[in-house]
Design a protein around this motif. Structure first.
Motif, PDB file in Angstrom:
ATOM      1  N   TRP B 264       0.922  -1.192  -0.016  1.00  0.00           N
ATOM      2  CA  TRP B 264       0.089   0.112  -0.017  1.00  0.00           C
ATOM      3  C   TRP B 264       0.841   1.472   0.016  1.00  0.00           C
ATOM      4  O   TRP B 264       0.686   2.228  -0.826  1.00  0.00           O
ATOM      5  CB  TRP B 264      -1.083  -0.170   1.268  1.00  0.00           C
ATOM      6  N   SER B 280       2.328  -7.193  -5.049  1.00  0.00           N
ATOM      7  CA  SER B 280       1.114  -7.931  -5.308  1.00  0.00           C
ATOM      8  C   SER B 280       1.065  -9.361  -5.828  1.00  0.00           C
ATOM      9  O   SER B 280       0.233 -10.117  -5.286  1.00  0.00           O
ATOM     10  CB  SER B 280      -0.011  -6.994  -6.317  1.00  0.00           C
TER      11      SER B 280
ATOM     12  N   SER C 122      -9.170  -9.978  -2.131  1.00  0.00           N
ATOM     13  CA  SER C 122      -9.136  -8.378  -2.771  1.00  0.00           C
ATOM     14  C   SER C 122      -8.250  -7.659  -2.461  1.00  0.00           C
ATOM     15  O   SER C 122      -7.991  -6.798  -3.063  1.00  0.00           O
ATOM     16  CB  SER C 122     -10.532  -7.764  -2.518  1.00  0.00           C
ATOM     17  N   SER C 123      -7.586  -8.007  -1.174  1.00  0.00           N
ATOM     18  CA  SER C 123      -6.288  -7.042  -0.551  1.00  0.00           C
ATOM     19  C   SER C 123      -5.101  -7.189  -1.469  1.00  0.00           C
ATOM     20  O   SER C 123      -4.587  -6.115  -1.604  1.00  0.00           O
ATOM     21  CB  SER C 123      -6.218  -7.076   0.802  1.00  0.00           C
ATOM     22  N   ILE C 126      -5.627  -4.392  -4.523  1.00  0.00           N
ATOM     23  CA  ILE C 126      -5.893  -3.089  -4.700  1.00  0.00           C
ATOM     24  C   ILE C 126      -5.166  -2.067  -5.894  1.00  0.00           C
ATOM     25  O   ILE C 126      -6.101  -1.199  -6.140  1.00  0.00           O
ATOM     26  CB  ILE C 126      -5.710  -2.411  -3.242  1.00  0.00           C
ATOM     27  N   ASN C 129      -7.783  -2.551  -9.073  1.00  0.00           N
ATOM     28  CA  ASN C 129      -8.985  -2.285  -8.768  1.00  0.00           C
ATOM     29  C   ASN C 129      -9.162  -0.610  -8.633  1.00  0.00           C
ATOM     30  O   ASN C 129     -10.235  -0.237  -8.695  1.00  0.00           O
ATOM     31  CB  ASN C 129      -9.680  -3.142  -7.623  1.00  0.00           C
ATOM     32  N   TYR C 130      -8.171  -0.220  -7.907  1.00  0.00           N
ATOM     33  CA  TYR C 130      -8.267   1.124  -7.805  1.00  0.00           C
ATOM     34  C   TYR C 130      -8.136   1.906  -9.002  1.00  0.00           C
ATOM     35  O   TYR C 130      -9.220   2.829  -9.349  1.00  0.00           O
ATOM     36  CB  TYR C 130      -6.974   1.660  -6.940  1.00  0.00           C
ATOM     37  N   ASP C 211     -13.955  -3.444   7.163  1.00  0.00           N
ATOM     38  CA  ASP C 211     -13.001  -3.356   6.034  1.00  0.00           C
ATOM     39  C   ASP C 211     -12.383  -2.095   6.101  1.00  0.00           C
ATOM     40  O   ASP C 211     -13.103  -0.923   6.353  1.00  0.00           O
ATOM     41  CB  ASP C 211     -13.749  -3.624   5.010  1.00  0.00           C
ATOM     42  N   TRP C 214      -9.483  -0.985   1.799  1.00  0.00           N
ATOM     43  CA  TRP C 214      -9.908  -0.487   0.349  1.00  0.00           C
ATOM     44  C   TRP C 214     -10.970   0.639   0.568  1.00  0.00           C
ATOM     45  O   TRP C 214     -10.733   1.626  -0.272  1.00  0.00           O
ATOM     46  CB  TRP C 214     -11.133  -1.790  -0.178  1.00  0.00           C
ATOM     47  N   VAL C 217      -8.732   3.570   0.353  1.00  0.00           N
ATOM     48  CA  VAL C 217      -8.064   3.864  -0.832  1.00  0.00           C
ATOM     49  C   VAL C 217      -9.138   4.445  -2.066  1.00  0.00           C
ATOM     50  O   VAL C 217      -8.749   5.369  -2.649  1.00  0.00           O
ATOM     51  CB  VAL C 217      -7.530   2.449  -1.602  1.00  0.00           C
TER      52      VAL C 217
END
Lengths: 431, 305, 279
Positions: B264, B280, C122-123, C126, C129-130, C211, C214, C217
């Motif tokens: 992140w 990732s 899903s983590s 990111i 998906n972002y 959560d 996500w 973000v």
């Protein structure tokens, strides 16, 4: 029948031709809506204060509407703006961001130079009122990019009662590193219940460290955005001074101390002196049951500190009408009265020198004399660490500071490694 | 084979009539759409992006092959990240699982206060990790934080938990164990209640001690549950980020920087898309291995039932 | 044998007492948080002044509500969580029905495709998906937080499993009565699947309620920020150092209602977690 239609068409054509040739009517000033992102790093009903300012601005400028968004902390605000621009989205019109975010913002082509606006507002006579130390982070490549909005410096808070108890003169806080160590030794109790000094190194470790460096007569950064000087004997000496407080002089716990806990330790009497933001004054005064003294942070040669806090920027790519409105808003938010009021409400130092002599500020200082100390110390301030890819550069130096304070590396080695890392990060940027 | 149309169908019913052949596809369409857009394509995208350099200095992606990966694996700070992540997982998983089993064994009886005990151990599961981390950040405060106040009763001086390179990761691990043990305990309790009484009565008649019975009967019979909670614990470990965000920001000096947090930070602070994508990929590969194992083992267990 | 049973029983009681101490230790964090939230802000926290302070006060809660729009955060979180749930219940029922009762070409491929979502959390996604959310111009909306979760592999398999247990005769009977697929699904399959759907619902609600990364973000302003991100923003008022009485008040505002609900519906919560785990 068709002839009538034909005539009608010709008439319509003629009329539209006439209309097209007519000079365009002068546009009535259309309404502009500005989006304003502001981060918050201080407690208090900040949103209400900002909303108050906006009401005032909108009342004076009826065709401008400001939509204020509290966008989290400084890093979040910067991230959101940068990733918006990267993703081709619409950035806000005005934003408060760290003064040190400048290079990253220019690299992302995110901000608008303010030269023309400043010139129209009086050029030097406009900017001369701002504290020079705060304008240092606004200039790059010959342009001015931002104006100081909510700034701070680290200051030294000291417990006057404990000073007296230890036989020290409460009117004479330390003026250099050695004096600070000597005072701290008298203020440290062997059983660990009281420490002479506490200086934190988490969060943004480089910031307080810079006081040691600037107080040593040098700095880790110059005017260039692609060059940093970590690997310098005076910088290493400064870092060793920092570490020695815990490891050699034993006047400070030998760990990474947490910024969040410092004010509490101070008001509990666990630390006789701390280094903390000028903005913490209000809270400290609220909780301290003793006489609080405020002075400046020090290095070997004397007083020194890095500036901190946020400037107000205009984002790039907004329509011309918005730019004019945004400049009006920026001028308003950096005006003397607003800056004085914002300072009184938040503890930030006003960006303008004239704010210090406003009546509101004079009254406030009469009640809280300690508030006058930090602004008066700006003459000892140096530029805060800022470079391209700032987050990584700051982390490189921060990691070095933390590794020395936790005893994992020597000052020279840690700074050498940080310099290598920084050079690698900055290599692609040709200024 | 089509449905016979009835002459009295209403217009509304006719609207819902779809040929049987197409029907399953229509039914699956929404799910397939969302999984494709938000799982399948992104997984491929991440793989693709990891092969390019794209960051603040290099705006237009440059093909770099596996350079992102080799740079990551040769960087000292990424070694720290991997080390911290694996240590965290290798410590929190066995302790949480073992503790959960022990708690379940002790609490596996009918008594009035059972609900209270269960509540005390399970409620951390209900809290968002962000709030649990805030609470524990407070608990670890030197001087008056409850952890240090408690330790002082044993003569241990106040520690700077989150400020010490040696203790910070341990502090996070304690939080992780506190948070998830109750969750696993519930699974073990359910598992224990499902065990056949006869075996234990037989063992008792044979003169087996409680400990022997536990070791040779209970634990093997609960293997399915153990595998299940272990996998959840491993995944939780690899997905740790909330507590690092609040408590340490990865410090001091990378002592608590873990894979997802670093990912992140690399994307959102350093704006390095290439490296973040490479991380990732690494995270996906590691998790893929564990979730596949979980799926195989639980499916196998399901077929036994 | 009586001795052994006595020894083992007293050992059990001892174990329970010790466990009681441990249980209290487990519960202390939230109890302390609650106490400190009433601590007067002018009094600093110290080893000798750890709990309610000399005069407990509600001032921290008043300040917390003034500083942060917790009501808005609650509304956002509720909309997000129930928005996701409602769409999920629809998609998983349809998809579960398709897998349970139909034979069709490409069945296995689609099955494994959906399985992928169970294997890749899903983590880890990111980053792309972002950028998808950005491309859809949905940044800083509640929809952005919800969208990736509208399809649920876990729910699909749960429904598939549950639907498979329903006797085919009921299905056939329904078709012979002239019902179309939707009516069959609604009247024959859904009712017996209610317990599984409730279990799924509780699991989905608690996951999305808690959560953090996500929503952090993809949201930016109060209009779409949920409670988790709101709490993080609230506690990051870092310039002045920690004000624990204020931060704990904010924490109680965020977790209090959740814990209360849990206290009331303890058994249902726990049973649903169990049910969702044992596929």
């Amino acid at each position: 029948m068709s002839r009538k239609i034909f005539a009608f068409l010709v008439l319509a054509l003629l009329l539209s031709a006439v209309a097209a040739c007519a000079p365009a009517a002068t546009p009535t000033p259309s309404n502009v809506t500005l989006t304003f992102y502001y981060p918050v790093a201080v407690a208090g009903p900040i949103t209400q204060v900002i909303d108050g300012y906006i009401q005032k601005f909108q009342a004076a400028n009826p065709n401008i509407k400001v939509n204020a968004v509290l966008s989290g902390g400084y890093p979040d605000t910067l991230t959101k703006i940068q990733t918006t621009i990267k993703g081709g989205g619409t950035p806000p019109d005005v934003a408060v961001l760290l003064s040190t975010d400048l290079y990253s913002l220019v690299d992302s082509d995110a901000v608008q130079p303010l030269d023309d606006f400043v010139k129209a507002a009086g050029g030097d006579s406009f900017t001369s009122d701002f504290f020079p130390a705060y304008l240092a982070n606004s200039n790059y490549q010959g342009h001015i990019w931002s104006l100081p909005f909510q700034r701070s410096t680290p200051v030294l808070y000291y417990n006057k009662d404990l000073f007296k108890a230890a036989g020290l003169d409460p009117a004479k806080p330390p003026t250099n590193y050695q004096e600070m160590v000597d005072a701290a030794k008298k203020l440290t109790k062997a059983d660990g219940s009281q420490w002479g000094i506490e200086i934190s190194s988490d969060g943004i470790p480089y910031w307080l460290f810079q006081s040691f460096v600037i107080g040593n007569g040098t700095n880790v950064v110059g005017k260039a955005a692609n060059k940093v000087t970590f690997n310098d004997p005076q910088v290493a000496a400064a870092l060793q001074d920092f570490a020695d407080l815990g490891s050699k002089h034993k006047v400070m716990p030998a760990d990474v101390l947490l910024w969040a806990n410092m004010p509490n330790d101070f008001v509990n009497g666990k630390a006789a002196m701390i280094w903390h933001s000028s903005g913490s004054l209000t809270n400290i005064l609220k909780q301290a049951k003793f006489d609080v003294g405020v002075s400046y942070t020090v290095g070997e040669k004397g007083f020194g500190a890095a500036t901190g806090g946020g400037n107000i920027y205009m984002l790039k790519g907004i329509p011309a009408a918005n730019q004019a409105a945004a400049w009006k808003f920026i001028q308003f938010m950096t005006s003397t009265d607003i800056q004085a009021d914002w300072s009184i409400n938040t503890g930030y130092i006003p960006g303008r020198q004239s704010a210090m002599s406003s009546q509101a500020m004079k009254d406030y200082i009469a009640k809280t004399p300690q508030a006058a100390v930090a602004p008066a110390g700006l003459k000892y301030a140096g530029a805060e660490l800022a470079a391209h890819n700032n987050a990584q550069i700051q982390k490189a130096l921060g990691d070095a500071v933390q590794s020395v304070l936790t005893g994992k590396a020597s000052a020279a080695d840690a700074l050498k490694a940080a310099q290598t890392q920084a050079d690698q990060i900055l290599a692609p940027f040709k200024d | 084979m089509t449905l016979h149309s009835r002459t009295t169908t209403t217009k509304k019913e006719r609207r819902f009539r779809i040929g049987t052949a197409a029907l399953p596809y229509v039914l699956l369409f929404p799910t397939v759409l969302f999984v494709t857009v938000f799982t399948l394509l992104p997984s491929l995208r991440v793989l693709y992006d990891s092969l390019f350099i794209q960051n603040q200095a290099v705006k237009i992606p440059q093909f770099a092959g596996i350079d992102n990966f080799t740079e990551l694996f040769s960087s000292a700070s990424f070694h720290d990240v991997l080390f911290n992540t694996f240590v965290y997982v290798l410590v929190t998983v066995p302790i949480s699982v073992f503790l959960a089993l022990v708690l379940a064994l002790i609490l596996n009886r009918k008594f009035r206060a059972l609900g209270l005990y269960r509540l005390a151990f399970f409620y951390p599961t209900v809290l968002p990790m962000i709030s649990a981390a805030t609470i524990w950040y407070f608990m670890y405060t030197p001087g008056y934080g409850l952890i240090n106040v408690f330790l002082r009763n044993f003569g241990i001086p106040s520690q700077s938990w989150l400020g010490s390179a040696n203790l910070a990761l341990i502090a996070l691990m304690i939080l992780g164990i506190w948070k998830q043990t109750g969750y696993f305990m519930i699974f073990y309790l359910a598992g224990l209640q499902g065990l056949p009484h006869e075996i234990f009565e037989a063992a008792d008649l044979d003169g087996a001690s409680t400990i022997q019975a536990t070791r040779y009967l209970t634990v093997p019979l609960l293997m399915g549950t153990t595998l299940f909670v272990t996998t959840i614990a491993v995944i939780n470990g690899f997905e740790s980020v909330d507590q690092i965000y609040i408590m340490t920001g990865g410090g001091p000096n990378n002592a608590t920087s873990m894979l997802l947090f670093n990912l992140w930070q690399t994307l959102f602070s350093f704006l390095d898309v290439g490296k973040a994508s490479a991380m990732s990929v690494i995270l996906i590969v590691v998790l893929l291995i564990f979730t596949t194992l979980n799926f195989i083992f639980t499916e196998r267990r399901a077929t036994y039932e | 044998m009586n001795n052994r049973r006595f020894a083992s029983r007293s050992l059990n009681t001892l174990g329970l007492v010790l466990l009681g101490v441990v249980a209290i230790g487990w519960a202390i964090p939230i109890i302390w948080t609650f106490a400190v939230s009433f601590h007067p802000p002018e009094e600093s926290l110290s080893a000798s002044n750890l709990w309610f302070g000399t005069q407990p006060t509600l001032a921290n809660y008043a300040t917390a509500f003034k500083i942060a729009p917790f009501a808005q955060y609650y509304i956002n979180t509720i909309v997000i969580v129930f928005g996701i749930l409602i769409v999920q219940l629809v998609t998983i029922s349809l998809a579960g029905y398709a897998f349970a009762r139909f034979q069709f070409r490409g069945q296995n491929i689609l099955f494994f495709l959906i399985l992928l979502q169970l294997m890749v959390p899903s983590s880890a996604l990111i980053v792309p998906n972002y950028s998808t959310i950005r491309q859809l111009h949905l940044f800083d909306t509640l929809l952005a937080v919800m969208l990736p979760f509208f399809g649920s592999a876990f729910g699909t398999f749960l429904m598939r499993q549950t639907f498979k247990t329903i006797p085919r005769d009921l299905d056939d009977a329904s078709k012979m009565d002239g019902a179309n697929w939707l009516q069959t699904l609604w009247h024959v399959y859904i009712p017996p699947a209610r317990p599984a759907m409730i279990a799924f619902a509780l699991s989905s609600i608690s996951f999305h309620w808690n959560d953090f990364l996500w929503p952090l973000v993809v949201t930016n302003s109060e209009s779409s920020r949920p409670l988790t991100v709101g709490l993080a923003v609230f506690t990051q008022l870092g310039e002045q150092g920690a004000q624990w009485s204020l931060v704990t008040a904010g924490t109680v505002i965020v977790v209090g209602p959740l814990l209360l609900l849990f206290l009331i519906f303890q058994r249902q919560f726990i049973e649903s977690f169990l049910h969702s785990g044992l596929k």
